[in-house]
Design a protein around this motif. Sequence first.
Motif, PDB file in Angstrom:
ATOM      1  N   LEU A 159     -22.909   2.448 -48.505  1.00  0.00           N
ATOM      2  CA  LEU A 159     -22.894   1.689 -47.257  1.00  0.00           C
ATOM      3  C   LEU A 159     -24.039   0.680 -47.189  1.00  0.00           C
ATOM      4  N   LEU A 160     -25.218   1.093 -47.614  1.00  0.00           N
ATOM      5  CA  LEU A 160     -26.362   0.171 -47.601  1.00  0.00           C
ATOM      6  C   LEU A 160     -26.177  -0.966 -48.604  1.00  0.00           C
ATOM      7  N   ARG A 161     -25.592  -0.647 -49.761  1.00  0.00           N
ATOM      8  CA  ARG A 161     -25.321  -1.693 -50.759  1.00  0.00           C
ATOM      9  C   ARG A 161     -24.338  -2.707 -50.177  1.00  0.00           C
ATOM     10  N   ARG A 162     -23.307  -2.217 -49.493  1.00  0.00           N
ATOM     11  CA  ARG A 162     -22.316  -3.115 -48.877  1.00  0.00           C
ATOM     12  C   ARG A 162     -22.962  -3.958 -47.780  1.00  0.00           C
ATOM     13  N   ALA A 163     -23.850  -3.372 -46.996  1.00  0.00           N
ATOM     14  CA  ALA A 163     -24.539  -4.131 -45.945  1.00  0.00           C
ATOM     15  C   ALA A 163     -25.407  -5.230 -46.556  1.00  0.00           C
ATOM     16  N   ARG A 164     -26.079  -4.921 -47.676  1.00  0.00           N
ATOM     17  CA  ARG A 164     -26.883  -5.948 -48.355  1.00  0.00           C
ATOM     18  C   ARG A 164     -25.997  -7.070 -48.882  1.00  0.00           C
ATOM     19  N   ARG A 211     -23.432  14.081 -52.090  1.00  0.00           N
ATOM     20  CA  ARG A 211     -22.368  13.216 -51.566  1.00  0.00           C
ATOM     21  C   ARG A 211     -22.866  12.349 -50.410  1.00  0.00           C
ATOM     22  N   ALA A 212     -23.678  12.922 -49.534  1.00  0.00           N
ATOM     23  CA  ALA A 212     -24.198  12.159 -48.394  1.00  0.00           C
ATOM     24  C   ALA A 212     -25.105  11.029 -48.867  1.00  0.00           C
ATOM     25  N   HIS A 213     -25.965  11.309 -49.833  1.00  0.00           N
ATOM     26  CA  HIS A 213     -26.840  10.256 -50.370  1.00  0.00           C
ATOM     27  C   HIS A 213     -26.019   9.154 -51.045  1.00  0.00           C
ATOM     28  N   ALA A 214     -24.999   9.534 -51.793  1.00  0.00           N
ATOM     29  CA  ALA A 214     -24.165   8.532 -52.463  1.00  0.00           C
ATOM     30  C   ALA A 214     -23.409   7.686 -51.440  1.00  0.00           C
ATOM     31  N   PHE A 267     -25.288   4.293 -40.678  1.00  0.00           N
ATOM     32  CA  PHE A 267     -25.117   4.089 -42.120  1.00  0.00           C
ATOM     33  C   PHE A 267     -25.242   5.410 -42.873  1.00  0.00           C
ATOM     34  N   ALA A 268     -24.627   6.452 -42.311  1.00  0.00           N
ATOM     35  CA  ALA A 268     -24.546   7.791 -42.913  1.00  0.00           C
ATOM     36  C   ALA A 268     -25.890   8.511 -42.974  1.00  0.00           C
ATOM     37  N   ARG A 296     -22.165 -12.700 -49.564  1.00  0.00           N
ATOM     38  CA  ARG A 296     -21.125 -12.551 -50.572  1.00  0.00           C
ATOM     39  C   ARG A 296     -19.882 -12.002 -49.897  1.00  0.00           C
ATOM     40  N   THR A 297     -18.764 -12.372 -50.398  1.00  0.00           N
ATOM     41  CA  THR A 297     -17.518 -11.822 -49.870  1.00  0.00           C
ATOM     42  C   THR A 297     -16.793 -11.104 -50.992  1.00  0.00           C
TER      43      THR A 297
END
Length: 169
Positions: free
Chosen positions: A147-152, A139-142, A86-87, A158-159
Amino acid sequence: MTEEPRLSAREMIEQLEPALSRARRVRAVISLLSGLSGTAFVTALWGGEPGPLPGRTQLMFALLSVICLAWASYGGWLLMRRVPLFATDRVVAAWIALVASLATTAVLTVLAVRRGTGLGPVLAVGGLFVTAALVLAVRAHAHRAALLRRARELAAGRTYPPTSHTSGN
């Protein structure tokens, strides 16, 4: 009726992609080998000096050795991880680059001031490296946060329509 147990988003991703991509593995090997060879080269130069070195020179040799060891450790850590990160790897690399550029710039600035030589070129080049490393860190933190927001979101069930951006892991 048999139902499979519901997996979390992380477990699903680990099942789909159990190893890092070829590009990430190549970058990890390059980082590991570069760090090890840099450490070997710097310590060979440092240890091969015929007489005692000034403190400033020893400080620079030590700093360069630590930076090379950090990159070698990063490459080894990345190779040991066999799951998508996750980056996290990008964040770690950006922080290594930022710390290395800040430390090198600080030491070279002190040396330039003590010698009375041109401080401008040291600050210009050092500032360029620090700025580049800082941009990479932001950029790496963003990217990691996205990615973490999408995983949550996936874990919550949610789709959303898929995005056009991929992680590259």
